[in-house]
Design a protein around this motif. Sequence first.
Motif, PDB file in Angstrom:
ATOM      1  N   ALA A  90       0.837  -1.204   0.000  1.00 49.82           N
ATOM      2  CA  ALA A  90       0.000   0.000   0.000  1.00 49.82           C
ATOM      3  C   ALA A  90       0.874   1.257   0.000  1.00 49.82           C
ATOM      4  N   GLN A  91       1.868   1.264   0.861  1.00 51.16           N
ATOM      5  CA  GLN A  91       2.716   2.452   0.947  1.00 51.16           C
ATOM      6  C   GLN A  91       3.534   2.661  -0.322  1.00 51.16           C
ATOM      7  N   THR A 111       1.330   3.821  -3.255  1.00 52.32           N
ATOM      8  CA  THR A 111       0.924   5.212  -3.063  1.00 52.32           C
ATOM      9  C   THR A 111       2.064   6.163  -3.440  1.00 52.32           C
ATOM     10  N   TYR A 134     -10.198  10.772  11.065  1.00 56.66           N
ATOM     11  CA  TYR A 134      -9.783   9.643  11.896  1.00 56.66           C
ATOM     12  C   TYR A 134      -9.780  10.051  13.360  1.00 56.66           C
ATOM     13  N   ARG A 161      -6.203  14.000   0.749  1.00 55.88           N
ATOM     14  CA  ARG A 161      -5.371  13.336  -0.257  1.00 55.88           C
ATOM     15  C   ARG A 161      -5.810  13.811  -1.637  1.00 55.88           C
ATOM     16  N   GLU A 215      -7.916   4.433   4.256  1.00 61.47           N
ATOM     17  CA  GLU A 215      -6.626   4.583   4.943  1.00 61.47           C
ATOM     18  C   GLU A 215      -5.861   3.269   5.012  1.00 61.47           C
ATOM     19  N   LEU A 216      -6.578   2.132   4.926  1.00 61.06           N
ATOM     20  CA  LEU A 216      -5.899   0.833   4.936  1.00 61.06           C
ATOM     21  C   LEU A 216      -5.236   0.561   3.590  1.00 61.06           C
ATOM     22  N   LEU A 217      -5.846   1.074   2.529  1.00 61.19           N
ATOM     23  CA  LEU A 217      -5.348   0.816   1.174  1.00 61.19           C
ATOM     24  C   LEU A 217      -4.302   1.841   0.741  1.00 61.19           C
ATOM     25  N   SER A 218      -4.264   2.983   1.410  1.00 61.08           N
ATOM     26  CA  SER A 218      -3.254   4.000   1.056  1.00 61.08           C
ATOM     27  C   SER A 218      -1.962   3.753   1.827  1.00 61.08           C
ATOM     28  N   GLY A 219      -1.996   2.876   2.815  1.00 63.82           N
ATOM     29  CA  GLY A 219      -0.818   2.643   3.631  1.00 63.82           C
ATOM     30  C   GLY A 219      -0.701   3.612   4.795  1.00 63.82           C
ATOM     31  N   ARG A 220      -1.669   4.526   4.908  1.00 62.91           N
ATOM     32  CA  ARG A 220      -1.608   5.492   6.001  1.00 62.91           C
ATOM     33  C   ARG A 220      -1.795   4.801   7.355  1.00 62.91           C
ATOM     34  N   LYS A 275      -1.891   1.004   9.287  1.00 60.74           N
ATOM     35  CA  LYS A 275      -1.675  -0.442   9.213  1.00 60.74           C
ATOM     36  C   LYS A 275      -2.819  -1.105   9.951  1.00 60.74           C
TER      37      LYS A 275
END
Lengths: 242, 242
Positions: A22-23, A26, A198, A213, B7-12, B14
């Motif tokens: 994912a990171q 991105t 969040y 984003r 946020e899980l898929l962007s890597g922001r 974990k």
Amino acid sequence: MLAIGDELLSGRTKDRNIAHLAQVLTLAGLDLREVRIVPDVEDEIVAALNALRARHDFVFTSGGIGPTHDDITADAVGRAFALAVEPHPEAERRLAAYYEGRSLPFTEARRRMTRTPRGATLIDNPVSVAPGFRVENVFVMAGVPGIFTAMLDNVLPTLPAGPVMTSVAIPCPVGEGDVGGPLGEIQKRHPETAIGSYPKFDGHRCTTELVVRSRSEAARDDAAADIRTMIEGLVAAGAKPA
Amino acid sequence: MLAIGDELLSGRTKDRNIAHLAQVLTLAGLDLREVRIVPDVEDEIVAALNALRARHDFVFTSGGIGPTHDDITADAVGRAFALAVEPHPEAERRLAAYYEGRSLPFTEARRRMTRTPRGATLIDNPVSVAPGFRVENVFVMAGVPGIFTAMLDNVLPTLPAGPVMTSVAIPCPVGEGDVGGPLGEIQKRHPETAIGSYPKFDGHRCTTELVVRSRSEAARDDAAADIRTMIEGLVAAGAKPA
């Protein structure tokens, strides 16, 4: 992404590859759109892979390419593409040289790691040599995080990079419940951005982190400015952590 | 399990809930069979939820039940079940009392957290009150790990517990490539067990960890005994780490 392995679903192993992929995607300007985790069951791997490869530009798999009986990813990928699975000559050459250099026998089990669907392109493995492979839009990689990461480093330069998604995180000293209404309005005014909210809970009170984003820096900064103005307004009106 | 959130898929962020659910279900004698991670997009949540709830006895979701515009899980679950989504009277009562006690306004955004598909059963949230909910075989829970965990604690006693899956881990001082052949034979002889093989790489050489899982302790111990005999044989024959 398709993460494969009973150990991920039993809780024995905590996956580390999903967050890494994912990171990295991105940063490369690519969006990870969906993840599935399935057990070491061929039917399940085939079904998930066929669903994902039809829906998305690329699919990355982790796990199931080692030498033991529970490593069935190559067979599953072959079945998904209706391709024969057979020893790949270049993989055989690499592994034969590697084991000879280490004075280890090139056992039948180790030879399993040379098997790929016919016509697959190899993905180099600088850690333990046994390669991953690519078939069409599917990249098949190892589950061991150090090897997955190294294989992904070799795959990334071959992907078309998009405009990079950048983000700004804005701490917000009030609870989500005070933010929700006005933030929804800001999201509507800035369709080029994805605004996430969040909750941050310190064990006693909730504040919020707001993340904007966007692939456009200008759109990102415009939305962030509106959010900062919103926060000032909320605080001036007496809003507090929840 | 269905984990929901950009946020899980962007890597922001974990994810921490998948591994927790996996461990807790395993201890309760239940198998986690599949996980999907999807973004905050209603169509994707609905499609994944409908696929999972048709295939599995229970589905657990995480994320998207807060007060902001990106919290759309309740609406998605309602659409998946073709149920109207409306304020739940008991959730309204709990949240009204909670915010009154904290001298916080019960804003429109906070009222979003009282919305459930019609007829849903609430899941208590001892951390921040806003409840999760159950519709048929789907348990909808928060994404914040502390709240997800607390909600799951309240859900678990309502599930039928199965015979517990137990496991034995056996360290094996040789590489997977030496183990693969004989281990596959042992797996065939012990169909009541699931035998996993996991490479351990110390940066220089690979050994292996072998794990036998079974709902039958006798079957587990029989397979483990065969594996120990196999390892003794391999070591006696001169096998080494790879």
